[in-house]
Each structure stands twice: as structure tokens, then as C-alpha cells.
Write a protein that holds these residues in place. Structure first.
Motif, PDB file in Angstrom:
ATOM      1  N   TYR A   1       0.815  -1.215   0.000  1.00 29.73           N
ATOM      2  CA  TYR A   1       0.000   0.000   0.000  1.00 29.73           C
ATOM      3  C   TYR A   1       0.851   1.269   0.000  1.00 29.73           C
ATOM      4  O   TYR A   1       0.597   2.205  -0.757  1.00 29.73           O
ATOM      5  CB  TYR A   1      -0.937  -0.010   1.215  1.00 29.73           C
ATOM      6  CG  TYR A   1      -1.927   1.126   1.235  1.00 29.73           C
ATOM      7  CD1 TYR A   1      -3.149   1.000   0.587  1.00 29.73           C
ATOM      8  CD2 TYR A   1      -1.654   2.316   1.906  1.00 29.73           C
ATOM      9  CE1 TYR A   1      -4.073   2.025   0.609  1.00 29.73           C
ATOM     10  CE2 TYR A   1      -2.569   3.357   1.924  1.00 29.73           C
ATOM     11  CZ  TYR A   1      -3.786   3.202   1.276  1.00 29.73           C
ATOM     12  OH  TYR A   1      -4.684   4.230   1.295  1.00 29.73           O
ATOM     13  N   THR A   2       1.869   1.305   0.867  1.00 26.87           N
ATOM     14  CA  THR A   2       2.681   2.513   0.978  1.00 26.87           C
ATOM     15  C   THR A   2       3.416   2.810  -0.325  1.00 26.87           C
ATOM     16  O   THR A   2       3.518   3.971  -0.751  1.00 26.87           O
ATOM     17  CB  THR A   2       3.696   2.367   2.119  1.00 26.87           C
ATOM     18  OG1 THR A   2       3.003   2.069   3.324  1.00 26.87           O
ATOM     19  CG2 THR A   2       4.504   3.642   2.301  1.00 26.87           C
TER      20      THR A   2
ATOM     21  N   GLU B   1       0.990   4.235  -2.692  1.00 21.94           N
ATOM     22  CA  GLU B   1       0.639   5.577  -2.264  1.00 21.94           C
ATOM     23  C   GLU B   1       1.685   6.597  -2.725  1.00 21.94           C
ATOM     24  O   GLU B   1       1.357   7.700  -3.173  1.00 21.94           O
ATOM     25  CB  GLU B   1       0.511   5.603  -0.739  1.00 21.94           C
ATOM     26  CG  GLU B   1      -0.201   6.825  -0.197  1.00 21.94           C
ATOM     27  CD  GLU B   1      -0.493   6.673   1.278  1.00 21.94           C
ATOM     28  OE1 GLU B   1      -1.616   6.975   1.685  1.00 21.94           O
ATOM     29  OE2 GLU B   1       0.415   6.254   2.028  1.00 21.94           O
TER      30      GLU B   1
ATOM     31  N   THR C   1      -5.658   6.684  -2.796  1.00 19.84           N
ATOM     32  CA  THR C   1      -4.928   5.430  -2.959  1.00 19.84           C
ATOM     33  C   THR C   1      -5.820   4.228  -2.703  1.00 19.84           C
ATOM     34  O   THR C   1      -5.863   3.286  -3.503  1.00 19.84           O
ATOM     35  CB  THR C   1      -3.721   5.384  -2.004  1.00 19.84           C
ATOM     36  OG1 THR C   1      -2.910   6.532  -2.223  1.00 19.84           O
ATOM     37  CG2 THR C   1      -2.897   4.132  -2.238  1.00 19.84           C
TER      38      THR C   1
ATOM     39  N   SER D   1      -2.198  11.708   4.765  1.00 16.22           N
ATOM     40  CA  SER D   1      -2.386  10.800   3.637  1.00 16.22           C
ATOM     41  C   SER D   1      -2.225  11.540   2.332  1.00 16.22           C
ATOM     42  O   SER D   1      -3.002  12.435   2.021  1.00 16.22           O
ATOM     43  CB  SER D   1      -3.780  10.169   3.705  1.00 16.22           C
ATOM     44  OG  SER D   1      -3.980   9.307   2.625  1.00 16.22           O
TER      45      SER D   1
ATOM     46  N   THR E   1      -2.737  12.536  -1.287  1.00 20.28           N
ATOM     47  CA  THR E   1      -3.718  12.279  -2.333  1.00 20.28           C
ATOM     48  C   THR E   1      -3.427  13.192  -3.508  1.00 20.28           C
ATOM     49  O   THR E   1      -2.733  12.828  -4.433  1.00 20.28           O
ATOM     50  CB  THR E   1      -5.143  12.515  -1.806  1.00 20.28           C
ATOM     51  OG1 THR E   1      -5.203  13.809  -1.204  1.00 20.28           O
ATOM     52  CG2 THR E   1      -5.534  11.479  -0.777  1.00 20.28           C
TER      53      THR E   1
ATOM     54  N   ALA F   1       3.843  11.072   2.433  1.00 20.60           N
ATOM     55  CA  ALA F   1       3.976   9.713   2.964  1.00 20.60           C
ATOM     56  C   ALA F   1       5.335   9.455   3.581  1.00 20.60           C
ATOM     57  O   ALA F   1       5.519   8.461   4.274  1.00 20.60           O
ATOM     58  CB  ALA F   1       3.721   8.686   1.858  1.00 20.60           C
TER      59      ALA F   1
END
Length: 408
Positions: A156-157, A160, A268, A338, A340, A347
Motif C-alpha cells: 500500500y505505501t 501511495e 490510494t 495521507s 492524495t 507519505a
């Protein structure tokens, strides 16, 4: 001068009504992130939705139309024009009831339920086909859940970081008119990262629109095609045109709120869920299986959140029973850290960049969880109640009408 059969006209109108609502409700989740990020406008989103939906319907969607229109009944001839009109009425009515509750219902499950109700009443239901569909309806959400767990826990990271969109001044793309044919080029201030991220968001929206076409076109036209009232190609053209009208009208409002609960997620998470769910839907449509994007996406959201929260312990600790986590997590919420739109570097300071197994690897603010148990239960219940209502209503109606003006 020949007059049109009122039953045929009524059937086409109902089919267009179902398709119109598909276009209105699906465009938001598909292109809401791209519109919200300022990558494309609402009109462009509607046009992309229309084109990609038609492409999915024309290529793979006809397989699902055949399943619902012919294979689901032992005798396809039982699908008379009268039956097709009533079945479409149950599909549209049940979906409208679901919309009144504010919960996205599965058009595929509702369509299968309405047709199955008729098949039961007429003793024409192909149980082997129904069993195969039900099996995939169990397998697909489970697959979406575990794929999302893996992505949430391990990737995920990285995702992102990769798709966070920078927000530079000026247009994203301009036309270079120096040659004989104008060609699109990055804007004067557009960075490579911004171009790649923006392209990814639009491409994922196109994938969602394509997957909607592969599965949802059948929900609108299968009864008419099965009854022989309209041909496959004509049905796809009419249904896709109605979807386009919905995408260019009512969808302009749904894109402001991104259509449904899925797009309450940060960019994400919404895109990860979209890719996983759409890919599964396209795969099942290629097999001729009507699939529910809504149900698969719901389990994918839960899986993604659980995978994010599970970063605080290792697999060995989980097997040994030394670690637990809650499914209702805040790990996917769009908090102030977060990334976006316009903040791709945010991040870097996220606590989840720590190694898996570290105590702080999944630590996030506890407030504003992604979802709560009551909301989750309500969504799941309504997603199942709407198809049940379509099935029961169809079965009871056709049972009462047996021996009357309907040939069942």
C-alpha cells in the motif's frame, strides 16, 4: 402504416431506464477521483465512461447477456416479451428501492434474482447454471478480500508514493501544433510524476467503466434479447446509449460525491479497491458469470483495511496466536498525512513506513474510522435484501399469473 407493439416499447423503455441508472451510478466511482483531482472534467469523464462501457459490453458483455437471457432457463423460449417486460420491471423496481435507502445494490444479483424467480415459477430454472453463479459469488468476494489484504499489508505505501498527484499550475496536457497533425504534449509546468499519476487515475477509471460494461449491460437487455424482442447487437447499442445519457447527465452530480461508499476512501485506497474489483469482474464476465462489483468492492475495502492494520505483527506471531487486530480500522482514512492530490511527499513521514512487525507499523490516528460495524452490517444486509426482494416478487407474481395470459 405499421404500429409498434406496446410491449416492445415498454420493454425497451424499462431496459433504457435500468441502463440510464447504471450510467448515472457507475460514473461517479469510476471517474470521481480523476474529476476531484482536476485531471479531467465532468463532460470528459462522461464521454470516457460511455466509450469504455460500450467497449466492454460489445466485447465481453455479450457472454453475460447469453447467460442471463438463455442459459439461466432450461427453455429459452419461455422468455416471452410479456415475461421480459415484467422481469425488467422487477429489476428496476428493486434497484430503485435500494437507491431510496442510500445503499448501492448489486444490479447483477438483482437481475439474476428476478430471472430466477420467473424460472422457479415456470419450472424452467437451469439449476446447474445457478449453482455455478452462486459458487462464483462466494469465491469472488473472498478472493477480493485476500488480494486486498496482501496489498494493504505489503504494497500500500509503495502504491501511495507512486500515484500521489502533484498539482502544478496550468494545463496538464496541451496540443503541439508545430507539425501537420496536432499532438498532445505535457503542459509547460507538468512534471513527469504528475503526468504518470494523473494518467494512472484516468486509466483505472477506464478499467472500471470497461468492467461495468462487461457485466452490467446484461442486466438491462438480457430479458429482451432472451425473448427475441431485440437482437444482441441492437440491444448493446441501445443499452450503451442509455448508459451514455446517464453518464452525461445525472452522473455529473454523483461525481461530486464520487458515487458511493467506496469513494469515501482516500485516493490510494479507492484506486486499489477499483483495480482489484474491476479485474475480478472482467474475469468473471469473460466466463459468462454476472458479477457484483459492489459486493466485491465491499469485501475488498474490509480486506485492505485489515491488511493495513495487520502490519503491526508478523505472520509467525499471528499463527502463534500472539497478535490480533480489528477489522474496523482507521488505516485507510484520508487523514492529514495521507498523500492524495498535491502532496506526494507526505507519505515520507507516515508511521507505516516502518518494517512489518514493528509496534508502530500500522499506527494511525484512532478518530474517524473508515467504517463502523453498524454501517457495515446495514450495507451488507441491504445488498442482499434487494436481490431477495426481486426474486421473491418475481416468483410470487409469475406463480399467480400461471395459467393466465402468460405462457408459463
Amino acid at each position: 402504416m405499421a404500429t409498434l407493439d406496446p410491449l416492445f416499447v415498454g420493454g425497451v423503455v424499462l431496459a433504457c431506464f435500468v441502463a440510464y441508472n447504471v450510467g448515472g451510478s457507475t460514473t461517479g466511482p469510476a471517474f470521481g477521483p480523476a474529476v476531484g483531482a482536476g485531471v479531467i472534467g465532468r463532460i470528459t469523464a462522461g464521454l470516457l465512461m460511455s466509450g469504455c462501457f460500450f467497449l466492454g459490453a460489445w466485447t465481453i458483455g455479450r457472454r453475460v447477456v447469453e447467460t442471463l437471457g438463455t442459459d439461466l432457463l432450461r427453455d429459452p423460449g419461455a422468455f416471452t416479451p410479456e415475461v421480459s417486460v415484467l422481469v425488467l420491471g422487477f429489476i428496476g423496481g428493486a434497484l430503485f428501492l435500494g437507491n431510496l435507502t442510500g445503499t448501492p445494490a448489486s444490479t447483477s444479483m438483482t437481475a439474476v434474482g428476478a430471472i430466477a424467480g420467473f424460472g422457479l415459477a415456470a419450472d424452467q430454472l437451469a439449476w446447474a447454471v445457478v449453482g455455478e453463479i452462486l459458487l462464483w459469488w462466494i469465491v469472488a468476494p473472498v478472493a477480493g478480500f485476500w488480494l486486498s489484504v496482501v496489498v494493504g499489508r505489503y504494497y500500500y505505501t509503495r502504491i501511495e508514493h507512486a500515484i500521489a498527484i502533484e498539482d502544478s499550475e496550468g494545463p496538464l496536457v496541451t496540443l503541439d501544433r508545430r507539425g501537420h497533425v496536432p499532438r498532445p504534449v505535457p503542459g509547460p509546468n507538468t512534471t513527469r510524476r504528475e503526468l504518470v499519476g494523473s494518467t494512472a487515475v484516468v486509466a483505472i477509471g477506464c478499467l472500471m467503466a470497461f468492467s461495468s460494461g462487461t457485466s452490467n449491460i446484461a442486466n438491462a437487455i438480457a430479458p429482451l434479447v432472451g425473448s427475441g424482442a431485440i437482437g444482441m447487437e441492437s440491444g448493446i447499442l441501445v443499452g450503451s446509449a442509455a448508459v451514455a445519457v446517464g453518464a452525461l447527465t445525472i452522473a455529473r452530480r454523483t461525481m461530486d460525491t464520487l458515487g458511493n461508499d467506496i469513494t469515501d476512501l482516500p485516493l490510494t485506497a479507492a484506486l486499489v479497491v477499483a483495480v482489484i474489483s474491476s479485474t475480478i469482474v472482467v474475469g468473471l464476465s469473460a466466463l459468462g458469470v454476472p458479477a457484483s462489483f459492489v459486493v466485491i468492492a465491499t469485501t475488498s475495502i474490509v480486506g485492505l483495511g485489515w491488511g493495513r492494520a495487520s502490519r503491526t505483527f508478523t505472520v509467525a506471531e499471528a499463527v502463534a496466536g500472539e497478535a490480533t487486530t480489528s477489522v474496523s480500522v482507521g488505516g485507510l482514512r484520508a487523514d492529514e498525512t495521507s498523500p492524495t492530490v498535491g502532496d506526494p511527499a507526505a507519505a515520507a513521514d507516515r508511521p507505516d513506513t516502518a518494517a512489518i512487525g514493528d509496534a508502530d507499523a500500522g499506527d494511525v490516528p484512532a478518530a474517524a474510522d473508515l467504517f463502523d460495524p453498524e454501517t457495515s452490517v446495514r450495507v451488507v444486509v441491504i445488498q442482499n435484501v434487494v436481490p431477495v426482494l426481486a426474486t421473491a416478487g418475481s416468483f410470487l407474481t409469475f406463480t399467480v399469473l400461471s395459467g393466465g395470459w402468460l405462457p408459463i
